[in-house]
Design a protein around this motif. Structure first.
Motif, PDB file in Angstrom:
ATOM      1  N   GLY A   1      19.161 -11.691 -12.840  1.00  0.00           N
ATOM      2  CA  GLY A   1      20.271 -11.819 -13.789  1.00  0.00           C
ATOM      3  C   GLY A   1      20.840 -13.030 -14.275  1.00  0.00           C
ATOM      4  N   GLU A   2      20.289 -13.919 -13.523  1.00  0.00           N
ATOM      5  CA  GLU A   2      21.135 -15.473 -13.330  1.00  0.00           C
ATOM      6  C   GLU A   2      20.358 -16.359 -13.817  1.00  0.00           C
ATOM      7  OE1 GLU A   2      24.203 -15.956 -13.119  1.00  0.00           O
ATOM      8  OE2 GLU A   2      25.101 -14.046 -12.303  1.00  0.00           O
ATOM      9  N   GLY A   3      20.371 -17.201 -14.697  1.00  0.00           N
ATOM     10  CA  GLY A   3      19.658 -18.189 -15.344  1.00  0.00           C
ATOM     11  C   GLY A   3      19.706 -18.215 -16.862  1.00  0.00           C
ATOM     12  N   ALA A   4      18.570 -18.956 -17.291  1.00  0.00           N
ATOM     13  CA  ALA A   4      18.213 -18.973 -18.736  1.00  0.00           C
ATOM     14  C   ALA A   4      17.402 -17.891 -19.110  1.00  0.00           C
ATOM     15  CB  ALA A   4      17.953 -20.321 -19.035  1.00  0.00           C
ATOM     16  N   TYR A   5      17.153 -17.846 -20.522  1.00  0.00           N
ATOM     17  CA  TYR A   5      16.190 -16.902 -20.969  1.00  0.00           C
ATOM     18  C   TYR A   5      15.132 -17.659 -21.873  1.00  0.00           C
ATOM     19  CZ  TYR A   5      19.517 -13.317 -19.201  1.00  0.00           C
ATOM     20  OH  TYR A   5      20.234 -12.459 -18.443  1.00  0.00           O
ATOM     21  N   TYR A   6      14.950 -18.893 -21.700  1.00  0.00           N
ATOM     22  CA  TYR A   6      14.125 -19.636 -22.312  1.00  0.00           C
ATOM     23  C   TYR A   6      12.282 -19.027 -21.942  1.00  0.00           C
ATOM     24  CZ  TYR A   6      11.674 -23.459 -24.249  1.00  0.00           C
ATOM     25  OH  TYR A   6      10.433 -24.428 -25.271  1.00  0.00           O
ATOM     26  N   ALA A   7      12.330 -18.872 -20.668  1.00  0.00           N
ATOM     27  CA  ALA A   7      10.918 -18.525 -20.243  1.00  0.00           C
ATOM     28  C   ALA A   7      11.210 -17.192 -19.580  1.00  0.00           C
ATOM     29  CB  ALA A   7      10.695 -19.635 -19.083  1.00  0.00           C
ATOM     30  N   PRO A   8      10.114 -16.380 -19.021  1.00  0.00           N
ATOM     31  CA  PRO A   8      10.146 -14.917 -18.291  1.00  0.00           C
ATOM     32  C   PRO A   8      11.135 -14.983 -17.085  1.00  0.00           C
ATOM     33  CG  PRO A   8       7.772 -15.679 -18.685  1.00  0.00           C
ATOM     34  CD  PRO A   8       8.684 -16.948 -19.179  1.00  0.00           C
TER      35      PRO A   8
END
Length: 247
Positions: free
Chosen positions: A66-73
């Motif tokens: 749930g941590e990070g960016a949502y640009y990639a899978p």
């Protein structure tokens, strides 16, 4: 309305009570972390993979836990979703796996680095996350591509399970990025040509030459040999979805 002394007691009692609960939950969490995170499985390969993940800022595009960016899978369970063999192919050269599409940067990982990244992702997958990430209710059906078996797939060539099923499905198993491959024999492709043995082999030998801009990668670029390509073509024509065509 509370008197001043009552309000003070209420405040102090609530603060102390909730502090005790908070400390208890903290202790319980710390007690469970080693087992739930499989701390004993933190090998040197996993640690090296984590350092590669951090060095290349993978969380700038991807998400884990749930941590990070949502640009990639999202990658918390990518090993289960894709399989190790497919991940090896992808990390070796992302552009060859998804031609003419938005692509991940090729970091030039060598074989050892790729194995370290896979070890790190596999450790992540084995952490007890209480069911996170949940599967979307409306997500298209997709199963692990490597090792798929049963039904028509019992006789499928190994490379078909690793390479082709990462985008296509057969007998209800696989991904839905590309069309289903059931009943392929005699079906019309998007180029208007019928899938005969000759044309299917021609398509698989160079999809871009048959349809410029197609999203389908060249099997040869993914390590599929001439013999394996013919084996896959023969397998597909002996099975075959009355829907769509190869894109």
């Amino acid at each position: 309305m509370l008197a001043k002394s009552q309000a003070k007691k209420f405040f102090l009692g609530g603060t102390i009570g909730f502090s005790v609960v908070f400390l208890g939950l903290t202790v319980d969490t710390l007690r469970q972390v080693p087992a739930r995170s499989h701390a004993d499985a933190l090998t040197q390969e996993v640690l090296r993979g984590r350092r590669i993940w951090d060095k290349n800022n993978c969380m700038g595009c991807h998400t884990i836990f749930g941590e990070g960016a949502y640009y990639a899978p999202e990658l918390t369970r990518v090993v289960e979703r894709r399989g190790k063999d497919w991940i090896r192919l992808f990390l070796h050269d992302p552009a060859k796996v998804f031609p003419n599409q938005r692509q991940m940067v090729n970091y030039g990982f060598d074989k050892d680095q790729i194995e370290d990244v896979i070890a790190f992702l596999e450790w992540i997958q084995n952490v007890d996350t209480n069911g996170f990430p949940a599967k979307p209710d409306l997500a298209p059906a997709q199963v692990k591509t490597a090792g798929a078996a049963g039904g028509k797939l019992a006789s499928a060539p190994p490379k078909f399970k690793v390479v082709c099923m990462s985008c296509h499905s057969l007998d209800g198993q696989g991904a839905s990025v590309g069309p289903a491959l059931d009943n392929l024999s005699g079906r019309e492709s998007v180029t208007g040509k019928e899938f005969t043995p000759e044309y299917l082999d021609k398509w698989l030998s160079d999809p871009q030459a048959e349809k410029s801009g197609t999203a389908m990668p060249n099997p040869k670029d993914l390590g599929v040999s001439l013999e394996e390509r013919k084996e896959i073509a023969s397998f597909l024509l002996s099975h075959g979805g009355p829907q769509g065509g190869v894109r």
